[in-house]
Structures are given as structure tokens and as C-alpha cells.
Design a protein around this motif. Structure first.
Motif, PDB file in Angstrom:
ATOM      1  N   PHE A  89       0.785  -1.184  -0.122  1.00  0.00           N
ATOM      2  CA  PHE A  89       0.039  -0.016  -0.026  1.00  0.00           C
ATOM      3  C   PHE A  89       0.669   1.117  -0.008  1.00  0.00           C
ATOM      4  O   PHE A  89       0.368   2.289  -0.452  1.00  0.00           O
ATOM      5  N   VAL A 234      -4.265   8.867   0.418  1.00  0.00           N
ATOM      6  CA  VAL A 234      -4.813   8.100   1.737  1.00  0.00           C
ATOM      7  C   VAL A 234      -4.560   6.597   1.667  1.00  0.00           C
ATOM      8  O   VAL A 234      -4.192   6.073   2.642  1.00  0.00           O
ATOM      9  N   PHE A 235      -4.751   5.795   0.518  1.00  0.00           N
ATOM     10  CA  PHE A 235      -4.197   4.559   0.445  1.00  0.00           C
ATOM     11  C   PHE A 235      -2.965   4.402   0.948  1.00  0.00           C
ATOM     12  O   PHE A 235      -2.591   3.356   1.747  1.00  0.00           O
ATOM     13  N   MET A 237      -1.088   5.925   2.891  1.00  0.00           N
ATOM     14  CA  MET A 237      -1.046   5.866   4.245  1.00  0.00           C
ATOM     15  C   MET A 237      -1.495   4.782   5.101  1.00  0.00           C
ATOM     16  O   MET A 237      -0.660   4.571   6.299  1.00  0.00           O
ATOM     17  N   ILE A 238      -2.102   3.941   4.590  1.00  0.00           N
ATOM     18  CA  ILE A 238      -2.368   2.696   5.062  1.00  0.00           C
ATOM     19  C   ILE A 238      -0.993   1.775   4.951  1.00  0.00           C
ATOM     20  O   ILE A 238      -0.700   1.255   6.263  1.00  0.00           O
ATOM     21  N   THR A 240       1.939   3.113   4.812  1.00  0.00           N
ATOM     22  CA  THR A 240       2.998   3.903   6.175  1.00  0.00           C
ATOM     23  C   THR A 240       2.462   3.435   7.330  1.00  0.00           C
ATOM     24  O   THR A 240       3.599   3.058   8.034  1.00  0.00           O
ATOM     25  N   LEU A 241       1.264   3.373   7.675  1.00  0.00           N
ATOM     26  CA  LEU A 241       1.101   3.536   9.313  1.00  0.00           C
ATOM     27  C   LEU A 241       1.355   2.004   9.684  1.00  0.00           C
ATOM     28  O   LEU A 241       1.868   1.397  10.718  1.00  0.00           O
ATOM     29  N   PHE A 242       0.991   1.070   8.680  1.00  0.00           N
ATOM     30  CA  PHE A 242       1.123  -0.454   9.209  1.00  0.00           C
ATOM     31  C   PHE A 242       2.791  -0.765   9.288  1.00  0.00           C
ATOM     32  O   PHE A 242       3.324  -1.359   9.950  1.00  0.00           O
TER      33      PHE A 242
ATOM     34  N   VAL B  85      -3.992   3.514  13.323  1.00  0.00           N
ATOM     35  CA  VAL B  85      -4.878   3.313  12.269  1.00  0.00           C
ATOM     36  C   VAL B  85      -6.312   3.442  12.529  1.00  0.00           C
ATOM     37  O   VAL B  85      -7.098   4.039  11.939  1.00  0.00           O
ATOM     38  N   PHE B  89      -7.673   6.595  10.987  1.00  0.00           N
ATOM     39  CA  PHE B  89      -8.768   6.447   9.937  1.00  0.00           C
ATOM     40  C   PHE B  89      -9.998   6.773  10.427  1.00  0.00           C
ATOM     41  O   PHE B  89     -10.680   7.144   9.429  1.00  0.00           O
ATOM     42  N   PHE B  99      -6.395  14.118   4.781  1.00  0.00           N
ATOM     43  CA  PHE B  99      -4.868  13.930   5.238  1.00  0.00           C
ATOM     44  C   PHE B  99      -4.567  14.582   6.776  1.00  0.00           C
ATOM     45  O   PHE B  99      -3.701  14.275   7.570  1.00  0.00           O
ATOM     46  N   VAL B 102      -5.696  11.557   9.271  1.00  0.00           N
ATOM     47  CA  VAL B 102      -4.514  10.601   9.674  1.00  0.00           C
ATOM     48  C   VAL B 102      -3.395  11.053   9.959  1.00  0.00           C
ATOM     49  O   VAL B 102      -2.545  10.719  10.562  1.00  0.00           O
ATOM     50  N   PHE B 106      -1.193  11.149  13.432  1.00  0.00           N
ATOM     51  CA  PHE B 106       0.030  10.395  13.395  1.00  0.00           C
ATOM     52  C   PHE B 106       1.201  11.489  14.149  1.00  0.00           C
ATOM     53  O   PHE B 106       1.987  10.805  15.086  1.00  0.00           O
ATOM     54  N   PHE B 235     -13.187   4.565   4.049  1.00  0.00           N
ATOM     55  CA  PHE B 235     -11.964   4.790   4.607  1.00  0.00           C
ATOM     56  C   PHE B 235     -12.251   4.827   6.183  1.00  0.00           C
ATOM     57  O   PHE B 235     -11.269   4.034   7.005  1.00  0.00           O
TER      58      PHE B 235
END
Lengths: 473, 473, 473
Positions: A89, A234-235, A237-238, A240-242, B85, B89, B99, B102, B106, B235
Motif C-alpha cells: 500500500f 490516503v491509501f 497512508m495505510i 505507511t502506518l502499518f 490506524v 482512519f 490528510f 490521519v 500521527f 476509509f
């Protein structure tokens, strides 16, 4: 008119993205080879075999909970998420290459981990009594690690290569990885729990060298597609965060049981937190109106995890982790602002995801931090037993001392860089052959080359219009 | 004409969203302060230090698996996912503030957890022999918990404050949190495993009070952006589901080893399941054509997890958990339908995410449920040892009895509410200063204030048109 | 004119999607019933009860880490993610049914797991001394498994049924599941760790039979909505990847402590990797220009995890897992290409998500693989104790031999198929009653039937236009 047409036909023939024969052939043949090689070589190890119960009794292990599975499986699953969702992602940020990002990442990771089990197995887990590789959960983690190196390299060439090229890149990448890993960890006896050198430095330079070999002078013809749209960011960022959240598991997954895993997780947690703040600071400071750039937030916030990889299991101290993260957030973000454009313009290295800033540079920093931390280790800080356990001063290396270990760490870093650059140039040569089905310069970063895209709205529109309207998606 | 222009200039000066100096300054200075304070105060605890092997032998601990890391790390990672997350999210539902949702989530979580390690460390983990705070995995979990309180508060002011304000809010929020937590858990000796009082009640009222102080009478000028679009709602469901799924880990992360963690997970799992059904029922019942509202599904389904937080480790019984969840689904959804509009109109509290319905009210319910369950505890249900272990009737509190414990629980709830409201008003005063770079009333809920947004389609359009076309994204 | 209108009114009455009374009624009444039944029947088991500390001492258990919670909780959380995010997001691929996919999945799973705890509890966890069901973490996992069967069935009827029908489907589905599970595992004594037969075969045929009973001859009237858009395909990949990554936890969640869990995870990891390559190969080979189809990547890549479910805990050997995955990738992808259109056209089975290719067929293959592997088990491979432990040749079955076990496995598979088809036809009859609020044929796959959809852009447009513009989302 006929001339133009015939010229185009030649171009199309040269840059035919039809992989209908090559991709299935590669997948079938290589998967079949995997089955045969697994049949010959790979078996369960004593902890995943039904004989475990006898092994347990023979070794006076009081409980099933002492099976390595329970020490490492939670970390393994976190690493697994990083490989498939994290890397996958993170690369979906391009407005029209999300299928390729997440889909090809999936494909090459699934192939790479099988090949990695074999390659790493021959070097590390071969049982000489019967010539079999014995695997358990730690091997699965290491296979995922090995794949990570190749996925990092994918970031540099994202959108510019065909899936067949990616498979070739992964085949060679895993092979090179296993060799350099053996040299660094076993022959040089460097420690590299989180793989700053072995994974990130190698993977980064491997990808950059390949990208350099595959330089496309007219890539600006695809510039309309080489950017993000709101939802694709935004996708990303999924991803990035994981990656960010599970990085403590990545760096602690194969460290020593007990305090080793515990300490590695703490150090990584802290380094990453620190990176976020300096990334935000630099991102805001270097934009005209102080606005933040999603590219930096998506990528540079992770640099601290890379840079703390080698030293995560050492007594880096909590403030040491924060300092590493602090510096890497700054360096990585500045890299995106200055270095990536410079490299594209002057060094002919087109780095789609900026892996130089996220993996290569922080990886090198991580190697240096590891060398310094190792060299500075003292018995008063670590304790006698702690020093031996942490640096594995046993067997052939029982006479090692911290200062010398620091030198070995530095040597390991050099090997990783050499393998990355050398291997990348070699593989880049192979990938330049005009047989792999990669897209033309004006057709990069476009999922329609390799994917059925069903958006009907597009079919009503034609030509260039078709591409620009993607913005509306 | 010139008059209008000069007036606008003043407004623009007052409401200048340029944070190019303030945001980097805050990030750099505070992160540097963290490094210094960590250097002075924070060290590894005995389970994450290389001396663990000696500690293990000295304390007759038979195996590395007894390291607290293996009891708590899987839960820690789940909590970590909820913080970054889950909360991140959940707030992406706004059509044009994903943006900010999330990204700022962060940023403030990454800062907050460092400050929380220090603040909570001084109160709870200070080793008086050497004046150092000794940290391990439980401290990481507690830091994440502390941050959760601030992220809850962010939900009330989402889209209306600048990142600098959020940093200030987090600095004070974490400080207040650590103090109220110390009062509630240590001085009052209330139990609050899942933080119904300490986290949710405090965080909820803290955020609502700040929002009340920052009331914007002309916020309807941004109403075109204060809603969701189709994909932003999907999302947000990512956030909802990760919060929902991992809530059993949240409530069991720091409970007692063994049955304590086991029971807390079961109770939370059940309460949450029950909440989903009553949320759906009320959502459908109160809409004209029985259609479900995504706002309710995204938020109210989580209320049961909040409300069972305090009592999760008690012998609440499976049916007790279901009852708690049943009631909270109803109350929370009705809150969204009636209370949120009422509060905005009559109490001047603009609550973007409806945290009153998701955190504040269910938190109070959770505190009450905890008090009742504690007061009703008997030795026949808990067993003698179970009673002592569960309520920690040891040391200075070895003469406590369940009924009195119930009173202490209620006192704890009052402290949480007071700290939330009092702290929020105080911090709200500070945030009203016209120096923080927050957006004008007609410019809220818009990522373009603080983020580089690259959608080219927008740049071809101008003025108001620019905003309304967001619907096409 | 009046004639047409009155006819339409009748149709509208027949196909009124207003569930304002029925949905809340079902939710409230059933949830209340759950509370009562839980109050009468369900209690904590000895490992989640406060008496654990006494139980521990009485049974000479040396440490809290021996509590089953620590063996299974990480796997439980992974399974939980598969149920809610995995299944939920996998079904978001439809361009305008993402709310229904993820929202109704959420609703029926939350109800189903409560009912499953009761149904499975009566069969498996009833304590005859006091008539109570004693639950712990293993029961939570089994409840999630049971729910998985119903969610699989949801895939076949996605977009064509009302939430009330889904609740009814789940009520009966869980009931049937518990009965067939008891027959297969306890009476027939088949082993089915990952539920190839019990979960996937049953769930698959249950859903297909219901879909057959609810056949809609004019479903092509909704064909404009029966496809994906670019971003909905990316959302679906979230579901795919979380299912794929956590499948090793699914198949190992309730296997034996120690080597059982370890081996099941390894086998599943390998089978899934192999499936990805053959899925890609077939997908590319059977498209005109070698382009990959997201439908195949989203679904067929998971078939290996299904097919290795039964045999995952056996000594399938690593290469055996690869072979199973290899075959299933091919069969499943070919199923999407040839079988799904055939079934729709000739067998009147409309299978929205293609569960026949992802669950039913691979489930049957998994049952067969399990039978063969069991029949081929030898003491030389398993060891004496290993054989007894793995196949549970104890108690009433202490005289079983592998070959006979193979026969029992095959018998179990037949029971699963019969229960699936029989139960599906029965439940399908009930669901054909014109009282459930399902949508008309020209209104399927549309979230607006059951959800408040706020996209303002739509309200400016009318009629057919309204639907086609969805492509722009």
C-alpha cells in the motif's frame, strides 16, 4: 503516413506490454521448480515436526509454550503484514498504478519467500546429517526479510518495469541477498537484527542501480501519471502506518529471546516516534507556505526504523534511539526535497518512491550507528553474560572484543553496499534486454498496460483525454 | 473597495494558516527537549536490559518466556494499531480532511507517547535508588493509552484547529492525564483496566471543553465541507473496524497476567458484539425510510468497548457484558441523533466526530458500571485470592472491602470528569490566543490549509466551484 | 397510465426495501434473547475465572503463561481481523455496494458470534456438573470460525438480499453449522483444523443453494452496478491481503499446542504463496492481451489457504503444501473464467463474489487432501506419540488407524456438502417469502436501498443518469 505507421509498429513490437506468454511461463516453470526443490530439500524442523513431543521430553522442556513458535509468531505476523500490506500500500500513492503497486508486490513477495527459504536454508538451516533444510517460524521471518530487500528495490522502478522483469529482479535479488547475508552475518560476524545493512542498504542500492541501468530519458512523457490523487494518498497512508506500527516487531523478530526482543522493540518504537516530529518540521519548513507534503509524511517518518535496525538489540539507550530518529527524519526529508531531483537530473537515477531517502541512506546510517554502538559496548553497561549474549561472542568468535566487533560491523556495511551496487548493475544489464514486455516511455505508471481496468467512464473518452480524466477518479 | 480589502487583510493576518515557522519550531524544540529528558531520566527496566539473564537466574525464573514482553507484546501491537490506524482512519470520514485526520493524528500521537513515557514514568516507574525511570513493554502500552486520551479530544476539534494547537493540546493533555491517572489509580485506588474513566471520560470532556472554548459561531460557512463522500466513509470504516476488533486487546493489555487478561478480552468481545446490534436497530428506527446512517455504524458500534473498560477485568459475567453493550449502543446512537445537534445549538459545543456519544457518555457509564460491579463483588464469586488479586487489596489497601471499593471507583469517575472539564477550559483559553495559525470559519475542514494537495483538476477551477467539485473525488 | 401506476405500486409494495420496523425488531428481540440465554447458560471457564490462581496451584501449573490465553490470543486476534476486515473489505469491490459489504458483514458477524457461542457451547463446552457453558479464548475463535461459514454464504447473495434476510440466514447458518460440526468432528471423528470441510465447503454450498433458491431472472437490469471501479478494487485488496496474511493463524488457531500450531502455520504460509503464482499465470494466460484481472487476484490467491485447511496440521510436508496451492490457484481462476458464467446461465446460480471458486471447490479439494494425507499417515513419519496426538486416537477412538481415519475424513466431507446444500435449500425457501424487504431486480447492488448516501452530486442528477455517474466516484 504509412511510414509513421510502420515506425509505430516497430516501436510497439519493441515495447509490447503483452506478457501473455512470458508471465504465465515464468510463474509456472518457477513454481514447479520450487515444488521440486522443496520436495528434495525442505522438511519441518524439530519444533514443527510431530516428533516435538519426544524432543521436548528428551530435552527437559517443561511446556509447549517454550516452542519457538510462541516466542516469534506474533512478530512474524506483524512482519508479514509489513511485507504485503505495508510495502504494497505504501506504493499505491500513484494515481493510476495502485493495482500494479499492490498486485505486483503481492506476486513477487509470494515467489520470493519460497526462493528465500531455499537460498537461506542452504546457508543457514541445512542439516548435514540428512542434507535437508529444516524450517520453522524463524525461517519464515527470515524469508519475509529477504523478500523485503527485493520489495525495496521495486520501489525504485515502480511503474517502469513489467511483472516479468520484477520476477527476474526478485530471483536474482533473493540469491544475492542470501549470499551477502551469509558473508555479513556468518563470515564477518556482524550483527544486524533489523537488517539496516543486510536488508535496507542492500535493497536500496540494488534498486537504485537497476533504475540507473534502466534510465529512461523521455520519462517525462508519462509525467501526467507520475503523481498522486487525493484518495491514492490516503491509501498510501495505510501502508505507511502499518510499516510504522509494526517496525518494532520487524527489528525484534529474530533477536534473542527475552531481553533482546524486548529491548529491540523499545528502541524501534522510540526512534520512529522521534522521526515523525523532525519529518513534519522539515517538510513544513521547506515548503513555500509551510504546508506539509504527503510524500514526506508517507516515507520519511519511517526512516528512523530503518536506521535503528542494526543497533536495536544493543544497549543503544532510549535517548540514543531518539537521537537516531531525530537525525534520520531530517536527512530523509531533505533527501526528498533536494537529492531525488538531483539524482534524476544529474545521476540519471529515476527513483519513483525515493527509496534512496527511505532505505539506502538510513540503512547506511543504521550500519554506522551499529558499528559505533558495538565498538562502545562495555562490560559495565552490558554485564559479562549480557555482552556475550548480545554480540554472540561464542564459538569461533569467543575472543572478540567490542572494539573489533565495531570494525566487523563497518566491514559488513561495505559488503552490503558492494553487493547492492554490483548486483544491481548486473541485473540491470539483464533487464535491459528488449524481451521483457516493459512499457514505452509515454506509457509508464499506467495500470492499463498489465491490468484489466473496467472504469466505463474511460472507454467513452479517447486518446490523451483518457489519461487526464484520471484525475477525476 | 479599498476598505473591504484592508478589512480582509486584517482577517487574513488574524487567520493566517501559515505555520511555516511555528510548526517546525515546536517540533524541533520539543523533540530536543525529549532527547535531553530521556537522556537524564529514562533507562531500560530489568526485563529489557542485558542484565535480564542474571535477573532471571537470581529470581529463579525458569524461562525467557516469563519475560513480561511475551505476556503483553501482542496486545501492545494491537493497541498501537488502534492508536495510529484506528483513531487516524476513523476521522478520515470528512470528504476533504483525510490528510489532516490521519496525518495530524500521527504527529500528535508520536509526540504524545514520548511525553507520556516521561510523565507517567515520574509517577509510576521511578526507581528511587538511582532516580531513573525504568521502562518496558507495559510502559509503552500506558504511553499509548495516555495518547488515546488526547486523540479522543482531537475528535471534537477535528478540522477547526491548526497542528500547532494540536501539539499544545497534546502537551497539556498528557500532563493532565498523568496527574489524574495517578490520583485515580494510586491515591484513590480505583481500578480502571480499560480506562473508561481515566482515558475516555477524561479525554472526552477535555476535548468538549476545548471545543466549547473555541466555539465558532459562523462555522456553517464551512458546511459544504463538513460531511463525508462515499469513499471517505469507506476509509473511516477501516478505522472503526480496527478499533472494534482490537478493543479486547485494549481492555486486557495491562490487566493481571493469566485470568485477568483472559477475562477482560472475553468481556470486551461480548460487549462490542451486543453494541453493534442495538446501534443498527436505533439507526434504522430513527431514519425516515429505515435507512442506516454510516455515522452511527462508524462510531456507536464502539461504545460498548468504552463502557466495559473499567469492569472488563471484574467478574462482570458474559451476560453482564452483553447488557452493557446493549444499553450503550442505544444511548450512543440516540446521542448522535438528538444530543449532538442540541449541544451545537444550545450549548455552543461543536463536536466534529461526536466524541460525546462515543467516549464521554459511554466512559461515564463505564465508570458507573465499574463502581457497581466492584461494590457487588463477593468472595463466593471471586474466591478469596481472586478478590485480592482482582482489586489489588494489598499493601496500604489490604483492609479494603468491595463496597468501599465501589465508592472509590465513583470518586475516581468524578476526578476524571473534573480534570477533563477543568483542564479543557484552561487549555481552551490558551488556544484562543490569535497566534496559533488556525483557519478562518469559512475555511475549516479543508486540507488545503495545511497540506500540499496536488489534484490538478482543482487548479483548473476557481473560487467556490473549487470546493463543491470535491464531491466528484 | 393509471394502470401502469397501480401495477408499480403493487411492485413497490412487494419490493419495498424499507426495513424500518423489521430490522430494529429483529435486532432488539434477538439481542435480548442472547442476553437471557447467556444469563442462563454462559460462564467463564477455569482459565478466565478469578479461581484460576487456585486451579493453577492445584494442577501444578508453574506459570500464568501456561494459560491457554497466551497460546491462542495472537491467533484469535488475527482470525478476528479476517472476519471483520478480511471478509468485509473483500466484498467492497462493487462500485456502489461498499457500505453494504462492510456494514452488513459487521452486523451479521456480531450477531452470529453470540449465537455461535451458545450453539457450539451446548455441543462442545457444556459442563454437566452445573449445566453451564464455560467459555475461554478457544470458544471465541470457534465462534469466529462459525461466523465465517455464514459470511462465505453472504458472498453468494451480496447485493441481492436485505439485512433482515441476512440475519435470518445467519441464524440458521450458525445453527446448521454447529450441528454439522458436531457430527463431523465428534461423531465421525474427522479432523478439520482449518475448516476446509466444516467452514468452507459447508458455507460455500449453503450460500450457493440459497442463491439458487433466490434466483433473479432479470438481474441484468442491475448490471450497470454489478462491477467494480478503480478505488473499490483497491479497497477489496485490503480484504484480500488481510485474509491472505492471517490465514496461517486461521488454520493454526485451534490446532494442538506446540508443533501442531507451528506446522499448520508453515503449511498454510507455503500453500498460499504457491497459489499466488498460478493464479497470476492463469489470469494472464486466459485474457486477450495477457492482462491480469483484479477479480482473480482478489479471490483465487486465497484458494490455497482454504484447500490446505484440513491437512494443515498433518505431516503434509512443505512440498505437499506447495502442490495443493499450485493446483488450487489454477482451478479457482479457471472457475472464475468458465464456471461462474456457466452456473449463472445454465444452473441459475448467481454467485456475486464467486464463492464457488474461492470456498466451495477448494473446500472440497481440502477435504480430499485431508482424507488422503490422513490415510497415508505412518508411524515412521509421525512417531508413535505424534500419530496419536495429531489424529487424536484416544478415548473411544484409541483403536483407529490412519487408513480408517482417511475414510472418516471422506465421510465428514460428504456431511458438510449435504448440510450445505440441504440447509441452503431450506433457508432459501424461507427467504423467498415476500416479507423481508429485499430490493427489486433493477435495484440490486445499490447502497441507496439501505443506507443514507450523502453524495450531494447525485442529488442534482436524476433517473438513470444518477446511476451511471457513479463511475465518477
Amino acid at each position: 503516413m504509412g511510414c509513421v505507421q510502420s515506425f509505430r509498429e516497430i516501436c510497439d513490437r519493441q515495447k509490447n506490454t503483452n506478457v501473455r506468454l512470458s508471465l504465465p511461463a515464468v510463474c509456472f516453470v518457477w513454481q514447479t521448480a520450487m515444488i521440486i526443490l522443496f520436495g528434495v530439500f525442505i522438511r519441518y524442523n524439530e519444533e514443527s515436526d510431530t516428533h516435538w513431543v519426544e524432543h521436548r521430553k528428551a530435552n527437559n522442556i517443561s511446556s509447549d509454550i517454550e516452542n519457538d513458535f510462541y516466542f516469534r509468531y506474533p512478530s512474524f505476523q506483524d512482519v508479514h503484514v509489513m511485507i504485503f500490506v505495508g510495502f504494497g500500500f505504501l506504493m499505491t500513492f500513484l494515481k493510476r498504478y495502485s493495482f500494479g503497486a499492490v498486485g505486483f508486490n503481492f506476486l513477487i513477495a509470494a515467489f520470493g519467500l519460497q526462493w528465500a527459504l531455499l537460498m537461506q536454508g542452504w546457508f543457514h538451516s541445512l542439516d548435514y546429517t540428512d542434507g535437508k533444510i529444516k524450517i520453522g517460524v524463524e525461517n519464515l521471518i527470515n524469508a519475509d526479510f529477504c523478500v523485503a530487500g527485493c520489495l525495496i528495490a521495486y520501489g525504485a522502478v515502480l511503474g517502469k518495469v513489467s511483472p516479468v522483469q520484477l520476477m527476474v529482479m526478485t530471483l536474482f535479488g533473493v540469491t544475492l541477498f542470501a549470499v551477502e547475508e551469509y558473508i555479513i552475518l556468518n563470515l564477518i560476524h556482524a550483527r544486524d537484527a533489523g537488517g539496516s545493512m543486510v536488508i535496507h542498504t542492500f535493497g536500496g542500492y540494488y534498486g537504485l542501480s537497476i533504475s540507473w541501468m534502466l534510465y529512461r530519458p523521455n520519462l517525462d512523457q508519462s509525467s501526467r501519471l507520475q503523481g498522486s490523487c487525493y484518495h491514492s494518498d490516503v491509501f498510501a497512508m495505510i501502508g505507511t502506518l502499518f510499516l510504522w506500527m509494526f517496525w518494532p516487531s520487524f527489528n525484534s523478530a529474530i533477536t534473542d529471546h527475552g531481553d533482546g526482543q524486548h529491548r529491540a522493540a523499545i528502541n524501534t518504537y522510540l526512534a520512529l516516534a522521534s522521526t515523525v516530529l523532525t519529518t513534519v518540521a522539515i517538510s513544513s519548513l521547506f515548503q513555500k507556505h509551510g504546508k506539509l507534503d504527503m510524500v514526506h509524511i508517507q516515507n520519511s517518518t519511517l526512516a528512523g526504523g530503518v536506521a535503528v535496525g542494526t543497533a536495536a538489540e544493543f544497549m543503544l539507550m532510549p535517548y540514543g534511539s531518539l537521537i537516531v530518529g531525530f537525525c534520520c527524519g531530517i536527512i530523509s526529508t531533505l533527501g526528498y526535497i533536494y537529492l531525488t531531483p538531483f539524482m534524476e537530473k544529474h545521476l540519471k537515477i529515476q527513483d519513483t518512491c525515493g527509496i534512496h531517502n527511505l532505505h539506502a541512506m538510513p540503512g547506511v546510517i543504521g550500519g554506522i550507528v551499529g558499528a559505533i554502538t558495538a565498538a562502545a559496548a562495555t562490560e559495565s553497561v552490558y554485564g559479562r553474560e549480557g555482552l556475550v549474549n548480545t554480540f554472540d561472542f561464542e564459538g569461533a568468535f569467543k575472543d572478540m572484543v567490542p572494539t573489533r566487533q565495531g570494525g566487523h560491523q563497518a566491514a559488513g556495511l561495505c559488503v552490503a553496499i558492494c553487493f547492492g551496487i554490483g548486483g544491481g548493475i548486473l541485473v540491470g544489464c539483464i533487464l535491459r534486454l528488449p524481451i521483457w514486455g516493459d512499457a514505452a516511455d509515454d506509457n509508464c505508471f499506467d495500470d492499463e498496460s498489465y491490468w484489466e481496468v473496467r472504469d466505463e467512464a474511460l472507454h467513452d473518452l479517447g486518446g490523451v483525454q483518457q489519461k487526464t480524466c484520471l484525475l477525476w477518479k
